[in-house]
Design an enzyme around this catalytic site. Structure first.
Site, mmCIF file in Angstrom:
data_model
loop_
_atom_site.group_PDB
_atom_site.id
_atom_site.type_symbol
_atom_site.label_atom_id
_atom_site.label_comp_id
_atom_site.label_asym_id
_atom_site.label_seq_id
_atom_site.Cartn_x
_atom_site.Cartn_y
_atom_site.Cartn_z
ATOM 1 N N GLY A 48 0.822 -1.414 0.053
ATOM 2 C CA GLY A 48 -0.117 0.082 -0.050
ATOM 3 C C GLY A 48 0.876 1.231 0.119
ATOM 4 C CD GLU A 102 1.783 0.674 6.654
ATOM 5 O OE1 GLU A 102 1.533 0.990 5.807
ATOM 6 O OE2 GLU A 102 1.662 -0.507 7.289
ATOM 7 C CG ASP A 103 -1.079 1.792 3.201
ATOM 8 O OD1 ASP A 103 -0.705 1.588 4.359
ATOM 9 O OD2 ASP A 103 -1.562 1.080 2.415
ATOM 10 C CG ASP A 106 -7.581 -0.552 10.455
ATOM 11 O OD1 ASP A 106 -7.858 -0.824 11.349
ATOM 12 O OD2 ASP A 106 -8.002 -0.396 9.230
ATOM 13 C CE LYS A 134 -9.427 2.796 8.382
ATOM 14 N NZ LYS A 134 -9.975 1.518 7.702
ATOM 15 C CG PHE A 155 -11.994 -0.850 3.419
ATOM 16 C CD1 PHE A 155 -11.039 -1.330 4.118
ATOM 17 C CD2 PHE A 155 -12.258 -0.580 2.101
ATOM 18 C CE1 PHE A 155 -9.896 -2.094 3.400
ATOM 19 C CE2 PHE A 155 -11.140 -1.546 1.250
ATOM 20 C CZ PHE A 155 -10.062 -2.080 1.852
ATOM 21 C CB VAL A 156 -9.981 4.897 2.539
ATOM 22 C CG1 VAL A 156 -11.133 5.745 3.602
ATOM 23 C CG2 VAL A 156 -8.618 4.403 3.481
ATOM 24 C CG ASP A 162 -5.552 -3.518 -1.931
ATOM 25 O OD1 ASP A 162 -4.765 -3.087 -1.153
ATOM 26 O OD2 ASP A 162 -5.930 -4.964 -2.408
ATOM 27 N NE ARG A 168 -2.099 -2.670 -4.204
ATOM 28 C CZ ARG A 168 -2.118 -2.873 -2.916
ATOM 29 N NH1 ARG A 168 -2.165 -1.946 -2.377
ATOM 30 N NH2 ARG A 168 -2.529 -4.196 -2.624
HETATM 31 P P1 XMP Z 1 -3.341 -2.718 10.843
HETATM 32 O O1 XMP Z 1 -4.672 -3.103 11.316
HETATM 33 O O2 XMP Z 1 -2.482 -3.768 10.930
HETATM 34 O O3 XMP Z 1 -3.461 -2.576 9.315
HETATM 35 O O4 XMP Z 1 -3.094 -1.321 11.572
HETATM 36 C C1 XMP Z 1 -2.592 -1.923 8.532
HETATM 37 C C2 XMP Z 1 -2.606 -2.213 7.034
HETATM 38 O O5 XMP Z 1 -4.130 -2.758 6.680
HETATM 39 C C3 XMP Z 1 -4.407 -2.219 5.555
HETATM 40 N N1 XMP Z 1 -5.483 -1.501 5.818
HETATM 41 C C4 XMP Z 1 -6.273 -0.934 4.736
HETATM 42 N N2 XMP Z 1 -6.201 -1.028 3.505
HETATM 43 N N3 XMP Z 1 -8.283 0.309 3.167
HETATM 44 C C5 XMP Z 1 -7.168 -0.381 2.501
HETATM 45 O O6 XMP Z 1 -7.190 -0.565 1.535
HETATM 46 C C6 XMP Z 1 -8.194 0.511 4.392
HETATM 47 O O7 XMP Z 1 -9.121 1.207 4.801
HETATM 48 C C7 XMP Z 1 -7.293 -0.044 5.308
HETATM 49 N N4 XMP Z 1 -7.064 -0.242 6.818
HETATM 50 C C8 XMP Z 1 -6.143 -0.950 6.887
HETATM 51 C C9 XMP Z 1 -3.174 -1.406 5.068
HETATM 52 O O8 XMP Z 1 -2.215 -2.355 4.038
HETATM 53 C C10 XMP Z 1 -2.405 -1.274 6.267
HETATM 54 O O9 XMP Z 1 -0.897 -1.342 5.902
HETATM 55 MG MG MG Z 2 -0.034 -0.842 4.448
#
Ligand code: XMP
Ligand code: MG
Length: 179
Positions: A48, A102-103, A106, A134, A155-156, A162, A168
Site C-alpha cells: 500500500g 506506511e499508507d 488501522d 484510524k 474502509f478507504v 486497494d 491502488r
Molecule cells: P493494521 O490493522 O495492522 O492494518 O494497522 C494496517 C494495514 O492494513 C491495511 N488497511 C487498509 N487497506 N483500506 C485499505 O485499502 C483501509 O481502510 C485499510 N485499513 C488498513 C493496510 O495495508 C495497512 O498497511
Molecule cells: Mg500498508
C-alpha cells in the site's frame, strides 16, 4: 470522479488529490528538517505505501535512501490480525535513523510486529510516517510521528490502497459506501 465501483463495492470521493498533495508536501518539509543531519534510512511498507513513499521521498528536499518490506494482514476489508512478513529487509540498520513509511495505520498490528523485528537490528531511532491513521481503532502501542490525515473507521481505497487488488492507481482517496 465522484464515485468508483471496485469488484462488488462502491466508493465515494473522500480526500482529494490537491489535499493529499498539500499534506504530503508539508510532511516532506517537516521530515526534511527533522532528519537533516543524520544517517537516515526510509523503509516503505508494501504494497500500500508505494505511492505515498514515492511522493513523500520527492517532497524531502535532499537525497534519502529508501528500502521496502512487504507485510500483509488484510483480506477483503478487514484485518485478519495475523501479520505476515513476505519480503524482509536486506540493509543493516545498525546505528541508523529509520523512518517507516506506511499508507495507513488501522489497529496497529502490522507495524507492531514490524517494530519488534526492527528492534533486534539496533537502529539509532525508529519513527513512523503514515498518510492515514484510524485513531478510533488504533491500539496506541507506539507513537505515529507523522500523520497525514486522521480518519474515522471507514474502509478507504486509492493512492496506493486497494480493495482486493483494485484501486491502488486512483489519484485521490475514496471511502466505502456501506449498504
Ligand atoms: P493494521 O490493522 O495492522 O492494518 O494497522 C494496517 C494495514 O492494513 C491495511 N488497511 C487498509 N487497506 N483500506 C485499505 O485499502 C483501509 O481502510 C485499510 N485499513 C488498513 C493496510 O495495508 C495497512 O498497511
Ligand atoms: Mg500498508
Amino acid at each position: 470522479m465522484e464515485s468508483v465501483k471496485l469488484h462488488d463495492k462502491v466508493f465515494e470521493s473522500y480526500i482529494s488529490e490537491a489535499q493529499i498533495d498539500q499534506r504530503v508536501g508539508e510532511l516532506g518539509a517537516q521530515i526534511g528538517d527533522d532528519f537533516r543531519d543524520v544517517d537516515m534510512l526510509s523503509i516503505g511498507v508494501l504494497n500500500g505505501a508505494f505511492v505515498f513513499a514515492a511522493d513523500l521521498l520527492r517532497a524531502i528536499p535532499y537525497e534519502v535512501e529508501c528500502s521496502f518490506v512487504k507485510m500483509s494482514s488484510y483480506v477483503d476489508t478487514h484485518s485478519t490480525g495475523v501479520v505476515s512478513e513476505l519480503i524482509g529487509l536486506g540493509e543493516s540498520l545498525e546505528g541508523r535513523h529509520v523512518l517507516i513509511i506506511e499508507d495507513i495505520v488501522d489497529t496497529g498490528s502490522t507495524l507492531r510486529k514490524f517494530m519488534e523485528t526492527l528492534r533486534g537490528k539496533n537502529p539509532a531511532s525508529v519513527r513512523i510516517a503514515s498518510l492515514l491513521l484510524k485513531s478510533e481503532v488504533f491500539d496506541n502501542a507506539f507513537p505515529v510521528d507523522y500523520v497525514g490525515f486522521d480518519i474515522p473507521n471507514h474502509f478507504v481505497v486509492g493512492y496506493g490502497l486497494d480493495y482486493n487488488g483494485l484501486g491502488r492507481g486512483l489519484r485521490s482517496i475514496y471511502r466505502i459506501v456501506e449498504g
